[in-house]
Scaffold this active site. Structure first.
Site, PDB file in Angstrom:
ATOM      1  N   ARG A  10       0.835  -1.148  -0.071  1.00 30.77           N
ATOM      2  CA  ARG A  10       0.026   0.000   0.154  1.00 30.77           C
ATOM      3  C   ARG A  10       0.974   1.094  -0.104  1.00 30.77           C
ATOM      4  NH1 ARG A  10      -4.433  -0.949   4.756  1.00 30.77           N
ATOM      5  NH2 ARG A  10      -5.394  -2.874   3.785  1.00 30.77           N
ATOM      6  N   LYS A 389       8.450  -1.462  21.732  1.00 30.67           N
ATOM      7  CA  LYS A 389       9.350  -0.351  21.878  1.00 30.67           C
ATOM      8  C   LYS A 389       8.672   0.849  22.300  1.00 30.67           C
ATOM      9  CE  LYS A 389      12.465  -2.934  18.960  1.00 30.67           C
ATOM     10  NZ  LYS A 389      13.434  -2.856  17.775  1.00 30.67           N
ATOM     11  N   ASP A 507      34.304 -29.040 -21.856  1.00 29.13           N
ATOM     12  CA  ASP A 507      34.054 -29.777 -20.654  1.00 29.13           C
ATOM     13  C   ASP A 507      32.475 -30.475 -21.203  1.00 29.13           C
ATOM     14  OD1 ASP A 507      33.511 -30.835 -17.995  1.00 29.13           O
ATOM     15  OD2 ASP A 507      32.253 -29.027 -17.664  1.00 29.13           O
TER      16      ASP A 507
END
Ligand code: GDG
Length: 736
Positions: A10, A389, A507
């Site tokens: 948002r 907090k 290879d």
């Protein structure tokens, strides 16, 4: 200065269309405040869903709204109602949210949700792509947009992209339940930097990337074929000063300036001065452990009747996602629980729980923080939890006790709080008593330490730290960015065309085909034969297939062709129509080591033992990655102590340990072919470290090309098997 592009589900603003003119106010969520300094003080643009549809307004209104958003440095990403239902309420909130919070029983695995999630992430990528350049730096937020980093990476290979996850990243055992787990991890790995709140989330992600997709990590760096992704921990902080200043101002208000809430609380204390007020604030989400809190509070009243009438729990639950059934169910459960507890214990003079189901303005929230002696925060799972907090920051006198669930990310950095297990009702009940009786000096001492940390690592520091790490990672990327073969291939073609005698060392596994242990599955296909035959049909070319596979397999595949061959990493060379040993070797040592290799096969499900003429190999690509890695270290240790008296060496490759005669490798084999000829064009292509021996031995003028890796001695790199084939095809067409 680089422009910062912020992306979240948002936009951080609210639009009000009720008046004649559209009104805009800034959002109040943690993310909006957290990113405020980055968004407002720097050159930036924020992309997100604006919560309106352009279909619902006329052209004039739409123009006015978009201009207003633009002025506020916001850019809308428009979504259809159906996608909001399936992507947002569906995949984001009924699949990812419950699963990432360990609510497996609530997780819905619906294809239509997933399809919509992909579609919306794509809409974000397309909308953003129209407005940004490779010089911007992008910071994507949260679980709604896990696919976006890779989608942006596709469009902008060099763009600096950061991603931060605000919720937990679950352990592999939970994450692997998702049918779309690989796509989601790949999506996130499109970023250069992935940020998490805690180290646990980071290591869970690392383990998923390793177990699901095989990506190895070196400390906190995930190594992909051509990119490195840094993972790190950034524990989100809060706007500390705002809370502290606001709380201070409120504390000093005169009676007449007080708000209704403050007056109400004053009245409460006036009627019973020794009463304690416990506060809890969260969105009414099942992850927040609200029923647990109520049961624990009931347990407290039951276990400690001396506190009846002396304690009130004020519980603010903010409405959220109320159209998702589990939320409706939980609302009902909470209503009933509150009713039952209040009915059982309450009386005329005292209501044990004051319960408010509504959102309040932030200032009222701070008044609640300020007034309460205890905060009771009991999520059963929480990415961080900012309320814990905010509560402490709103305590100017440092008094107050925080009781915090160990399941919240914030508990990792708040060990001075009373930490509880949210499922342990007795422990929570006891902790309430401990909080009520905690001496004021102890409260102050604990809170000072906690607050110092919150003040220092505030949200601004969090955002700037993340951005600094992202910029560092982007700058580092520019220094290690490999020399892309695409940019130089015309140069190679030019040299190739001019050359009179060329040798091409190629290879096999991982270079010409995708690696598959089973030789039947790894066989060359028709197109590969056509390609190699075409290359070797040019009389100026010598094609040498250089492989670690056993001689018989290589002989079966290529023995009747015109190429030169190298098998067992150089132990066998096919030259002048016959196989020759690189040098005299003995194989008596094999019988000593075979039982050891066999033991590792028995003890490591999924692993295989292979005996070649002059080597023993233990493969573990299909074993549990961690078990395989641990066993490979043990095996290496064990055979290292035994090879001293033999002329042997250990080679460690991609999920393989090989024991073989020493001094023999692909590089030596290549030199052998170079010795008797004077080539004026030498090229080697390989994908793993055994090919590095060739890159190392060839002369500086050789064109050495590593497939998809960044730590290489090769001069160039190339993306993968398909790119190698395309490149060789074009090369074979180069004629003078
Ligand atoms: C996600 C993660 C992570 C709450 N009620 C009201 C209101 N709030 C504010 C609080 C706080 C925020 O909302 C909630 O933050 P949390 O961190 O506690 O939890 P989530 O909303 O679940 O946030 C979480 C966070 O992202 C950040 O990364 O910590 O773990 O789940 O700021 O103050 N604000 C106002 N009125 C309310 O009624 N104004």
């Amino acid at each position: 200065m680089q422009r910062i592009i912020i992306v979240s589900n948002r936009l951080p603003v609210s639009l009000d269309f009720s008046g004649e003119k559209v009104d805009i106010t800034s959002g109040i969520g943690g993310l909006a405040t957290g990113m405020k300094s980055v968004h407002q003080d720097r050159e930036s643009l924020w992309f997100g869903w604006p919560r309106y549809s352009p279909r619902d307004m006329n052209k004039h209104k739409l123009e006015e709204t978009e201009n207003l958003l633009r002025k506020n440095k916001c850019s809308p990403v428009y979504l259809e109602k159906k996608d909001i239902d399936n992507y947002y309420y569906g995949f984001s909130n009924r699949t990812l949210w419950p699963l990432f919070h360990y609510f497996m029983q609530y997780t819905e695995y619906k294809t239509e949700y997933w399809e919509s999630y992909k579609k919306v992430n794509r809409i974000f990528a397309d909308t953003i792509a129209k407005e940004i350049t490779e010089n911007d730096i992008v910071w994507v937020h949260d679980y709604h947009l896990l696919l976006l980093p890779a989608m942006l990476r596709e469009k902008f290979p060099d763009l600096g992209i950061g991603f931060f996850l605000h919720i937990p990243f679950p352990s592999y055992e939970v994450f692997r339940l998702l049918p779309w787990r690989n796509e989601l991890v790949e999506g996130m790995l499109g970023a250069d930097l992935l940020g998490f709140h805690t180290y646990d989330y980071e290591r869970h992600f690392r383990s998923c990337a390793h177990r699901l997709l095989g990506y190895d990590a070196d400390f906190n760096t995930i190594k992909m074929d051509t990119r490195e992704i840094k993972l790190d921990v950034f524990p989100m902080g809060i706007d500390y000063e705002y809370f502290e200043n606001a709380a201070n101002e409120k504390r000093n208000r005169s009676v007449k300036d007080k708000t209704d809430i403050q007056r109400e609380i004053d009245r409460y204390f006036l009627s019973a001065p020794d009463r304690k007020l416990i506060i809890s604030i969260d969105r009414l989400d099942y992850s927040k452990g609200i029923p647990n809190r109520l049961w624990a509070f009931e347990r407290f009243l039951e276990k400690y009747p001396e506190y009846l009438e002396k304690v009130t729990l004020m519980m603010l639950a903010t409405p959220t996602r109320s159209n998702v059934p589990q939320y409706q169910k939980m609302k009902q459960e909470v209503d009933e629980l509150v009713g039952r507890i209040n009915g059982k214990y309450g009386g005329i003079n005292w209501t044990p729980i004051w319960y408010f189901y509504r959102a309040l303005p932030l200032d009222r929230l701070i008044e609640l923080y300020l007034a309460s002696e205890i905060a009771l925060i009991t999520p059963v799972r929480d990415g961080m939890n900012l309320v814990a907090k905010e509560y402490l920051a709103s305590k100017p006198d440092n008094k107050g006790v925080l009781i915090l669930s160990e399941m919240a990310g914030s508990a990792k950095e708040m060990s001075e709080a009373i930490i509880i297990n949210p499922n342990n009702m007795d422990e929570i009940a006891d902790s309430i008593v401990e909080a009520i009786n905690m001496p004021v000096e102890e409260q102050i001492a604990r809170n000072k330490i906690l607050k110092n940390r919150l003040k220092r690592y505030n949200v601004n520091k969090w955002a700037t730290d993340f951005l600094r790490a992202l910029k560092d990672q982007t700058a580092y990327k520019a220094t290690y960015k490999p020399k892309n073969i695409k940019a130089t291939k015309f140069h190679i073609f030019k040299k190739y065309k001019k050359a009179k005698k060329r040798i091409l060392f190629i290879d096999y596994d991982g270079t010409l085909t995708h690696f598959k242990k089973d030789p039947k599955k790894a066989m060359p296909d028709k197109n590969l034969y056509l390609l190699l035959d075409h290359l070797s049909s040019d009389p100026k070319n010598e094609v040498v297939i250089v492989s670690g596979r056993d001689k018989n397999t290589i002989d079966n595949w290529f023995g009747n062709r015109k190429f030169k061959l190298v098998a067992e990493h150089g132990s066998w060379l096919y030259k002048n129509n016959k196989w020759q040993r690189f040098r005299e070797m003995n194989d008596e040592w094999k019988e000593i080591f075979e039982p050891i290799f066999q033991w590792y096969v028995d003890r490591t499900p999924g692993s295989l033992y292979e005996e070649k003429d002059y080597s023993l190999t233990w493969h573990y690509p299909n074993s549990d990655p961690e078990l395989g890695k641990n066993r490979s270290i043990e095996l290496k240790d064990e055979i290292t102590s035994l090879i001293a008296n033999h002329d042997l060496e250990i080679m460690e490759g991609k999920k393989v340990i090989e024991l073989k005669s020493s001094g023999i490798n692909k590089g030596q084999a290549a030199l052998y072919y170079l010795a008797d000829n004077s080539y004026d064009f030498i090229m080697a292509i390989g994908d793993d470290w055994t090919d590095e021996y060739i890159f190392h031995e060839l002369p500086k003028s050789a064109y050495t090309i590593r497939v998809g890796s960044i730590n290489t001695e090769a001069r160039y790199f190339i993306d993968g098997v398909d790119a190698v084939r395309d490149f060789l095809k074009e090369l074979s067409k180069q004629k003078v």
